[in-house]
Scaffold this active site. Structure first.
Site, mmCIF file in Angstrom:
data_model
loop_
_atom_site.group_PDB
_atom_site.id
_atom_site.type_symbol
_atom_site.label_atom_id
_atom_site.label_comp_id
_atom_site.label_asym_id
_atom_site.label_seq_id
_atom_site.Cartn_x
_atom_site.Cartn_y
_atom_site.Cartn_z
ATOM 1 N N ARG A 246 79.094 98.801 3.875
ATOM 2 C CA ARG A 246 77.480 98.272 4.222
ATOM 3 C C ARG A 246 76.912 97.941 3.139
ATOM 4 O O ARG A 246 76.783 98.683 2.389
ATOM 5 C CB ARG A 246 77.180 99.067 5.367
ATOM 6 C CG ARG A 246 77.431 99.390 6.821
ATOM 7 C CD ARG A 246 77.155 97.879 7.380
ATOM 8 N NE ARG A 246 77.430 98.174 9.059
ATOM 9 C CZ ARG A 246 78.742 97.948 9.363
ATOM 10 N NH1 ARG A 246 79.872 97.596 8.611
ATOM 11 N NH2 ARG A 246 79.161 97.775 10.621
ATOM 12 N N GLU A 275 71.960 89.582 4.551
ATOM 13 C CA GLU A 275 73.083 89.050 4.949
ATOM 14 C C GLU A 275 72.804 87.527 5.516
ATOM 15 O O GLU A 275 72.058 87.667 6.499
ATOM 16 C CB GLU A 275 74.381 89.629 5.456
ATOM 17 C CG GLU A 275 74.808 90.910 4.670
ATOM 18 C CD GLU A 275 75.909 91.679 5.375
ATOM 19 O OE1 GLU A 275 76.287 92.436 4.655
ATOM 20 O OE2 GLU A 275 75.851 91.730 6.659
ATOM 21 N N HIS A 294 80.797 89.407 4.490
ATOM 22 C CA HIS A 294 81.000 90.381 5.504
ATOM 23 C C HIS A 294 82.281 90.025 6.442
ATOM 24 O O HIS A 294 81.892 90.151 7.561
ATOM 25 C CB HIS A 294 79.662 90.609 6.351
ATOM 26 C CG HIS A 294 79.691 92.097 6.868
ATOM 27 N ND1 HIS A 294 78.473 92.608 7.141
ATOM 28 C CD2 HIS A 294 80.458 92.779 7.334
ATOM 29 C CE1 HIS A 294 78.832 93.831 7.563
ATOM 30 N NE2 HIS A 294 80.170 94.030 7.762
#
Length: 352
Positions: A246, A275, A294
């Site tokens: 994360r 993000e 991600h």
């Protein structure tokens, strides 16, 4: 639909259609699809009557639909919140526990995808695949000997967090490449770590010995910002840092500082605090940084399994069973009382 059907709300679409296929048409579950484009008042009305909320990942979610105290206050019937994947940082677990709302996740369902992505980053960094790809694309003369890489065989990997994903990384590294596997996990004993294929060490020892330091811990109050200047300074100059867990667990500016000072050899980063990152993000300026948006856990197989597991867990939960991936068991007593008031029967006790 039966009169006492459990209402389960979700935004937009499941990550794989298997979940809707499992849930639609059931007499005991009323599946409610919400849309971000709908009027907010209308959405609050629908969500306010829901017993369950399948929440989107942080990067896909919008305000004010995070699982926080405000949402809980406006959704008095809500019994449970389920995350899409292993992470649940979009949910205020403490607020849920206080309100008697359980939180469940899909931990372990995308372990293969994330572990393989981690191994891919390790190989690409060590073999200088990304660096040479960029050099060739610039059209400049390339001295291949200036880009001499290293084999992974027999090297040392340090895993921070030895859960489902960390354990699979250990298995791949040890089994495929005969690597020396170190692990730092305060919640596991030395015997438990050994059973998962690693040697338990303190974090400072891991940093000083590892050729690859890879993070596989959740983001929470304990881990947020845990990797910064002191940790990078302890790493070997030839070591690589990886985070597929994360954003926010490592301090991005201090990682950039370490890379700029050549204190470490490079980094593989799949997650960012914001993000997606802006194109001028400092880490994206380094050729020896491999960045991905991600996507470590985003494979067709992983998305199918995450959606299937989430749907199966909702079916189990609404049947009054203890869900297999319960995050906050301390909320169970209050949850059971609320569940009985809302749905007319009491769930099984923990451990059953």
């Amino acid at each position: 639909m039966t009169a006492n059907a459990k209402r389960l709300a979700y935004f937009e679409n499941w990550i794989d259609p298997v979940a809707a296929q499992m849930l639609e048409g059931r007499d005991d579950i009323d599946l409610v699809r919400l849309a971000f484009a709908a009027p907010e008042a209308e959405t609050w009305n629908e969500l306010g009557r829901a017993h369950g909320y399948q929440i989107l990942p942080r990067g896909d979610l919008r305000e004010p639909w995070f699982g926080n105290a405000n949402l809980l206050e406006r959704c008095p019937k809500l019994l449970a919140i389920s995350s899409t994947g292993a992470g649940y940082d979009m949910v205020d677990v403490a607020a849920c526990t206080k309100a008697g709302v359980i939180v469940v996740c899909q931990t372990g369902t995308n372990k293969e995808a994330v572990a393989e992505h981690t191994l891919g980053l390790m190989i690409a960094l060590s073999k200088k695949i990304a660096v040479t790809d960029k050099a060739l694309r610039r059209g400049q003369p390339v001295d291949r000997y200036a880009f001499t890489g290293n084999d992974l065989l027999g090297k040392t990997v340090g895993i921070v967090g030895l859960g489902h994903i960390g354990t699979r990384v250990a298995e791949l590294c040890k089994g495929l490449l005969r690597m020396n596997v170190l692990a730092s996990d305060p919640y596991l004993s030395a015997a438990e770590v050994a059973a998962r294929g690693a040697q338990k060490v303190e974090i400072d020892d891991l940093l000083e010995r590892a050729d690859f330091v890879t993070l596989h811990c959740p983001r929470n109050d304990e881990t947020f910002g845990m990797f910064g200047r002191p940790q990078f300074a302890r790493m070997k100059p030839g070591a690589f840092f990886l985070n597929t867990a994360r954003g926010g667990i490592h301090k991005e500016d201090e990682l950039a500082e370490a890379l700029g000072a050549k204190a470490i050899a490079g980094a593989g980063v799949d997650v960012f605090l914001e993000e997606p990152p802006e194109p001028d993000h400092p880490l994206l300026a380094f050729d020896n940084v491999i960045a991905s948006p991600h996507i470590a856990g985003v494979t067709h197989e992983a998305m199918h399994e995450m959606a299937r597991a989430a749907a199966a867990q909702w079916i189990d939960l609404f049947a009054g069973n203890v869900p297999p991936r319960l995050v906050n068991p301390q909320a169970w007593p209050a949850y059971c009382s609320r569940f009985e008031r809302e749905l007319g029967f009491r769930p099984k006790p923990l451990g059953r």
